[in-house]
Design an enzyme around this catalytic site. Sequence first.
Site, PDB file in Angstrom:
ATOM      1  N   ASP A 170       0.838  -1.192   0.000  1.00 39.20           N
ATOM      2  CA  ASP A 170       0.000   0.000   0.000  1.00 39.20           C
ATOM      3  C   ASP A 170       0.875   1.244   0.000  1.00 39.20           C
ATOM      4  OD1 ASP A 170      -2.408  -1.482   0.219  1.00 39.20           O
ATOM      5  OD2 ASP A 170      -2.141  -1.644   2.387  1.00 39.20           O
ATOM      6  N   ARG A 192      -1.428  -2.763  -4.283  1.00 38.91           N
ATOM      7  CA  ARG A 192      -2.730  -2.745  -3.624  1.00 38.91           C
ATOM      8  C   ARG A 192      -3.271  -1.312  -3.593  1.00 38.91           C
ATOM      9  NH1 ARG A 192      -6.416  -6.818  -3.293  1.00 38.91           N
ATOM     10  NH2 ARG A 192      -7.677  -6.633  -1.415  1.00 38.91           N
ATOM     11  N   ARG A 252     -12.703   1.607  -6.966  1.00 37.18           N
ATOM     12  CA  ARG A 252     -12.368   2.059  -5.617  1.00 37.18           C
ATOM     13  C   ARG A 252     -11.718   3.429  -5.608  1.00 37.18           C
ATOM     14  NH1 ARG A 252     -10.142  -3.045  -2.146  1.00 37.18           N
ATOM     15  NH2 ARG A 252     -11.908  -4.402  -2.518  1.00 37.18           N
ATOM     16  N   LYS A 255     -13.512   3.712  -2.354  1.00 35.78           N
ATOM     17  CA  LYS A 255     -14.506   2.857  -1.711  1.00 35.78           C
ATOM     18  C   LYS A 255     -14.573   3.267  -0.250  1.00 35.78           C
ATOM     19  CE  LYS A 255     -15.832  -1.811  -0.358  1.00 35.78           C
ATOM     20  NZ  LYS A 255     -17.233  -1.692  -0.825  1.00 35.78           N
TER      21      LYS A 255
END
Length: 456
Positions: A170, A192, A252, A255
Amino acid sequence: MAILRSLIAATALLGVAARAQVVGAPFGFAAGTTGGGDASPVAPADESELTEWLADDEPRVILIDKEFNFLGDQCVDCECCIPDSNTCGDAGQNAIEVGIGWCSDYPTTTCTYDNAGLDGLDVSPNKSIVGVGDAGVIRGKGLRLHGTSNIIVQNIHITELNPQYIWGGDGISLDGCDLIWIDHVKVSLVGRQMIVTGYETSGSVTISNSDLDGATDWSASCDGHHYWTVLALGEDDKVTFSNNYIHQTSGRAPKIGASSFWHVLNNYWSDNTGHAFDVSEGNALIEGNVFEDVNSAYTDKGAGSVFAVSSDDESTCSSALGRTCIPNLLTDSNATPVADDAVLSSFPADEEGEITILPVEEVAAYVLANAGVGKLSSTSSSTPVVASSSSVVPIPTSTPVSIPTFIPSPSSSYAAPARVETAIESTSTPTPSSVGSTPHPPSTCSSRRRRRHLHQ
């Protein structure tokens, strides 16, 4: 000679320090964040020193004046899996087996990835992390803002976190934190999420003037667009999302999956082959944004509440908020009109501070000129400034600031992201408590909620 070299080095550092300070002041919900405050700026010599300074107990202004490259420790022929979402082979994303059971239902394979991306750099409280010019790059690792507070991240580029693989890393992970300002940051080529919050409260956050670049050669949607863009799972988060450039994505973006409040204003979405907003929980006030070539900008699907401002909603905003909201602009984009009044009644406006909203017709040009790294100057602010004060909408509150889903589409290009959601959300294996790429000890969140957000 040694003394002369030391003097030259010290002079150079003073010059860098003079050019690299936090520019502007945090606005929105993160107003009041001071980071390292008036600590003397310091430039780490190498990756080891950067890691140490980020995690120590000292208030610091840390200058990122070059590339810090954490790549090189590879896991060769390690266990991975082939999720149902990968329908395009080498152009898709397989997944790293990170020991949480996520891969248990999928065929196994082997892959080679870099270990650096699996754990972010821990950042302790009272830090300003500031890029110098356009030189500030952190390659191979993201930032992990867990259990921390009062952090400013400005003018740096985070990139190359195993973009081939789900769970590869991330960009910026927030969890159990407060007073976070992410400004003029670029994130690209991550495995990610670019930015992720949760499960513990991330508190008051502003994400501004940042470039979320989804261009990739390994796409869960098989079209060169990154799917995992922004995921919000923090309970009771308050997020101002302003003046950002979100492009070449497929899902996303963001999201929102927890009871939080997002005020989303003056951002520019471009070239999203899937969905931008997916609000399964929480509240989102979406105003003054530009959506260009976005397959699904926002929708009323999901249990969350959305108020996406159109020209028909001005009177509703005026009566509820005491001001006029700014309609969004959609060009070659699809959306379901949605204006849930519950969003306005739950808006914690007195906590956000004073902000200024550009008229929507100026947003795209402003964002392209200002979002991302290398676009700071000693005279610039981090909120929009335009020639005529009459062309902006000031939003006064009790805390002034010193400076100013998915809906199916006939297009077949959205089929792959839909499969991603189905494949990942259908499983019930517990996830790690952290929303980063590597498991961490369990948190206090319920196992039911972990299962619901397995696709994190």
